[in-house]
Design a protein around this motif. Structure first.
Motif, PDB file in Angstrom:
ATOM      1  N   HIS A  34      -4.287   5.119  -7.306  1.00  0.00           N
ATOM      2  CA  HIS A  34      -5.365   5.650  -8.140  1.00  0.00           C
ATOM      3  C   HIS A  34      -6.668   4.882  -7.915  1.00  0.00           C
ATOM      4  CE1 HIS A  34      -5.092   2.212 -10.908  1.00  0.00           C
ATOM      5  NE2 HIS A  34      -3.785   2.305 -10.738  1.00  0.00           N
ATOM      6  N   PRO A  35      -7.781   5.546  -8.103  1.00  0.00           N
ATOM      7  CA  PRO A  35      -9.083   4.889  -7.935  1.00  0.00           C
ATOM      8  C   PRO A  35      -9.209   3.660  -8.825  1.00  0.00           C
ATOM      9  CG  PRO A  35      -9.362   7.262  -8.067  1.00  0.00           C
ATOM     10  CD  PRO A  35      -7.930   6.992  -8.423  1.00  0.00           C
ATOM     11  N   GLY A  36      -9.747   2.588  -8.255  1.00  0.00           N
ATOM     12  CA  GLY A  36      -9.906   1.341  -8.995  1.00  0.00           C
ATOM     13  C   GLY A  36      -8.772   0.358  -8.776  1.00  0.00           C
ATOM     14  N   LEU A  37      -7.658   0.828  -8.173  1.00  0.00           N
ATOM     15  CA  LEU A  37      -6.527  -0.057  -7.894  1.00  0.00           C
ATOM     16  C   LEU A  37      -6.935  -1.097  -6.848  1.00  0.00           C
ATOM     17  CD1 LEU A  37      -3.461  -0.636  -8.304  1.00  0.00           C
ATOM     18  CD2 LEU A  37      -3.036   0.908  -6.386  1.00  0.00           C
ATOM     19  N   LYS A  38      -6.618  -2.358  -7.097  1.00  0.00           N
ATOM     20  CA  LYS A  38      -6.965  -3.436  -6.177  1.00  0.00           C
ATOM     21  C   LYS A  38      -5.824  -3.680  -5.196  1.00  0.00           C
ATOM     22  CE  LYS A  38     -10.790  -4.175  -8.457  1.00  0.00           C
ATOM     23  NZ  LYS A  38     -12.106  -3.766  -7.882  1.00  0.00           N
ATOM     24  N   LEU A  39      -6.131  -3.595  -3.899  1.00  0.00           N
ATOM     25  CA  LEU A  39      -5.138  -3.817  -2.852  1.00  0.00           C
ATOM     26  C   LEU A  39      -5.511  -5.044  -2.032  1.00  0.00           C
ATOM     27  CD1 LEU A  39      -4.644  -0.167  -1.515  1.00  0.00           C
ATOM     28  CD2 LEU A  39      -3.329  -1.356  -3.283  1.00  0.00           C
TER      29      LEU A  39
ATOM     30  N   THR B  39      -2.000  -9.374  -9.718  1.00  0.00           N
ATOM     31  CA  THR B  39      -1.473  -8.024  -9.796  1.00  0.00           C
ATOM     32  C   THR B  39      -2.084  -7.279 -10.963  1.00  0.00           C
ATOM     33  OG1 THR B  39       0.602  -8.795  -8.907  1.00  0.00           O
ATOM     34  CG2 THR B  39       0.641  -6.666 -10.027  1.00  0.00           C
ATOM     35  N   PRO B  40      -2.541  -6.049 -10.768  1.00  0.00           N
ATOM     36  CA  PRO B  40      -3.113  -5.273 -11.860  1.00  0.00           C
ATOM     37  C   PRO B  40      -2.117  -5.113 -12.991  1.00  0.00           C
ATOM     38  CG  PRO B  40      -3.599  -4.250  -9.751  1.00  0.00           C
ATOM     39  CD  PRO B  40      -2.653  -5.363  -9.489  1.00  0.00           C
ATOM     40  N   GLN B  41      -2.623  -4.919 -14.171  1.00  0.00           N
ATOM     41  CA  GLN B  41      -1.761  -4.833 -15.340  1.00  0.00           C
ATOM     42  C   GLN B  41      -0.735  -3.722 -15.197  1.00  0.00           C
ATOM     43  OE1 GLN B  41      -3.939  -4.276 -18.938  1.00  0.00           O
ATOM     44  NE2 GLN B  41      -2.136  -4.229 -20.242  1.00  0.00           N
ATOM     45  N   SER B  42      -1.119  -2.628 -14.552  1.00  0.00           N
ATOM     46  CA  SER B  42      -0.202  -1.502 -14.446  1.00  0.00           C
ATOM     47  C   SER B  42       1.032  -1.861 -13.663  1.00  0.00           C
ATOM     48  CB  SER B  42      -0.896  -0.310 -13.788  1.00  0.00           C
ATOM     49  OG  SER B  42      -1.304  -0.647 -12.479  1.00  0.00           O
TER      50      SER B  42
ATOM     51  N   ASN C  99       1.542  -4.639  -1.118  1.00  0.00           N
ATOM     52  CA  ASN C  99       1.008  -4.262  -2.430  1.00  0.00           C
ATOM     53  C   ASN C  99       1.975  -3.417  -3.247  1.00  0.00           C
ATOM     54  OD1 ASN C  99      -2.097  -5.080  -2.304  1.00  0.00           O
ATOM     55  ND2 ASN C  99      -1.542  -4.240  -0.308  1.00  0.00           N
ATOM     56  N   ARG C 100       3.274  -3.516  -2.935  1.00  0.00           N
ATOM     57  CA  ARG C 100       4.261  -2.669  -3.613  1.00  0.00           C
ATOM     58  C   ARG C 100       4.249  -2.884  -5.128  1.00  0.00           C
ATOM     59  NH1 ARG C 100       8.944   0.077  -2.142  1.00  0.00           N
ATOM     60  NH2 ARG C 100      10.426   0.342  -3.846  1.00  0.00           N
TER      61      ARG C 100
ATOM     62  N   TRP D 248       0.093   1.556   7.402  1.00  0.00           N
ATOM     63  CA  TRP D 248       0.221   1.774   5.963  1.00  0.00           C
ATOM     64  C   TRP D 248       1.512   1.196   5.403  1.00  0.00           C
ATOM     65  CZ3 TRP D 248       4.257   4.146   3.609  1.00  0.00           C
ATOM     66  CH2 TRP D 248       5.069   4.976   4.386  1.00  0.00           C
ATOM     67  N   LYS D 249       2.560   1.108   6.233  1.00  0.00           N
ATOM     68  CA  LYS D 249       3.827   0.556   5.748  1.00  0.00           C
ATOM     69  C   LYS D 249       3.668  -0.914   5.369  1.00  0.00           C
ATOM     70  CE  LYS D 249       6.926   3.745   8.156  1.00  0.00           C
ATOM     71  NZ  LYS D 249       8.055   3.866   9.113  1.00  0.00           N
ATOM     72  N   GLN D 250       2.948  -1.670   6.218  1.00  0.00           N
ATOM     73  CA  GLN D 250       2.713  -3.077   5.905  1.00  0.00           C
ATOM     74  C   GLN D 250       1.809  -3.213   4.687  1.00  0.00           C
ATOM     75  OE1 GLN D 250       4.141  -5.814   7.396  1.00  0.00           O
ATOM     76  NE2 GLN D 250       3.215  -6.858   5.647  1.00  0.00           N
TER      77      GLN D 250
END
Length: 338
Positions: free
Chosen positions: A133-138, A149-152, A121-122, A114-116
């Motif tokens: 959050h659900p829907g976040l693209k990794l 990168t997602p807008q957020s 995706n930091r 998970w660290k990598q």
């Protein structure tokens, strides 16, 4: 008769000795000559043998060098193939309800765990790896491209400048007209509360961050869903739109989008500690603004990585993730009844 004493020895005897002597001398002389001849006769053979051995040694070294070059080329080809395979294996994963980084890393067989995954995706996740959050693209198997990168993730995180405030205001203005109206009411409420906020704080100037809410997830609740292994704050369960108060006097150091924290406010309190409010539906203060204990700073909500509306509240020794301390113990030390 010949005279006495006139006899001489036969010459044949002297000749015989001479021949013997000569024979002996010849033998003596012949032996070294034969030896020398033998030595001179052996020289060409030795020279040929030396040249042959040198040729074999050179050929062996050349063959070894060629074999080494072939091995090196094979290793380079294998490395190039491995790199190409890794690039081809990079994919995008959409976070689902109930997901957390360690679980995703295990299921997707992410090298480095998970660290990598968090490192790659930091920018999308934000400062707290335990909040996705659900829907976040990794990106799985490689660092996420900045263009994807997602807008957020492009919104400011814990910014010390007024730029984060401008970004927050811009974000709020893009919401529906109903939300804009509500925010206007919040600002008015904040202004009126600012002039008479002492009624909601105790004699020491401290108050609860939210009134009438129940504690949901307590501080340091253990669980694999948090990368740190525990909950770094306390959750107050309350419906969206519940008024949030500054727990004490201080200065707002951040007010805006905080990635997985959603809309957040961070206040540096007068005693040097920091109070964080996360998942707000709207924000009533801006970075650099001074606030007093009990003053409204925004409304509770469900922005960012949440499963429902609530206030995530932390007390930290610095404005950064990982410097948390028990928030309820801190409030109690200030005379606030929790």
């Amino acid at each position: 008769m010949p005279a006495k004493g006139k006899h001489r020895r036969p010459k044949s005897q002297r000749f015989t000795r001479s021949i013997a002597a000569a024979g002996t001398g010849g033998a003596a002389l012949a032996l070294p000559l034969i030896g020398a001849a033998g030595a001179h006769a052996a020289t060409p053979t030795a020279a040929v043998s030396g040249v042959s051995e040198k040729t074999v040694a050179i050929a062996t070294e050349k063959a070894a060098a060629e074999a080494g070059a072939r091995i090196e080329q094979a290793e380079k080809a294998a490395q190039a193939e491995k790199t190409a395979t890794k690039k081809a294996a990079t994919k995008t994963y959409s976070v689902k309800v109930g997901d957390y980084l360690s679980r995703i890393a295990d299921e997707q067989d992410v090298e480095g765990g998970w660290k990598q995954l968090y490192t790659d995706n930091r920018a999308a996740i934000g400062s707290d790896p335990s909040l996705i959050h659900p829907g976040l693209k990794l990106s799985i198997g490689g660092r996420a491209a900045s263009s994807g990168t997602p807008q957020s993730s492009t919104k400011p995180q814990l910014s010390q400048s007024s730029e984060s405030s401008k970004s927050s205001e811009s974000s709020q203005s893009s919401k529906s007209s109903g939300s804009s109206t509500q925010e206007s009411k919040d600002t008015q409420a904040s202004t009126s509360t600012s002039s008479g906020q002492s009624s909601s704080s105790n004699s020491s100037g401290f108050s609860l961050p939210i009134q009438g809410a129940t504690v949901g997830t307590a501080y340091k609740t253990a669980g694999s869903m948090w990368s740190s292994g525990y909950h770094t704050g306390v959750d107050f369960v309350a419906p969206t739109g519940t008024s949030l108060k500054a727990v004490g006097a201080g200065t707002v150091v951040s007010a805006g989008w905080g990635g997985a924290y959603g809309n957040q406010v961070v206040i540096k309190l007068a005693d040097g500690y920091y109070a964080q409010y996360a998942h707000l539906s709207s924000i009533s203060v801006s970075a650099g603004q001074s606030v007093s204990g009990g003053q409204q700073i925004g409304l509770s909500g469900a922005t960012g990585n949440v499963t429902g509306p609530h206030l995530h509240f932390e007390i930290r020794t610095t404005p950064n993730y990982g410097s948390d301390m028990d928030p309820l113990a801190y409030l109690r030390s200030k005379g606030v009844s929790v």
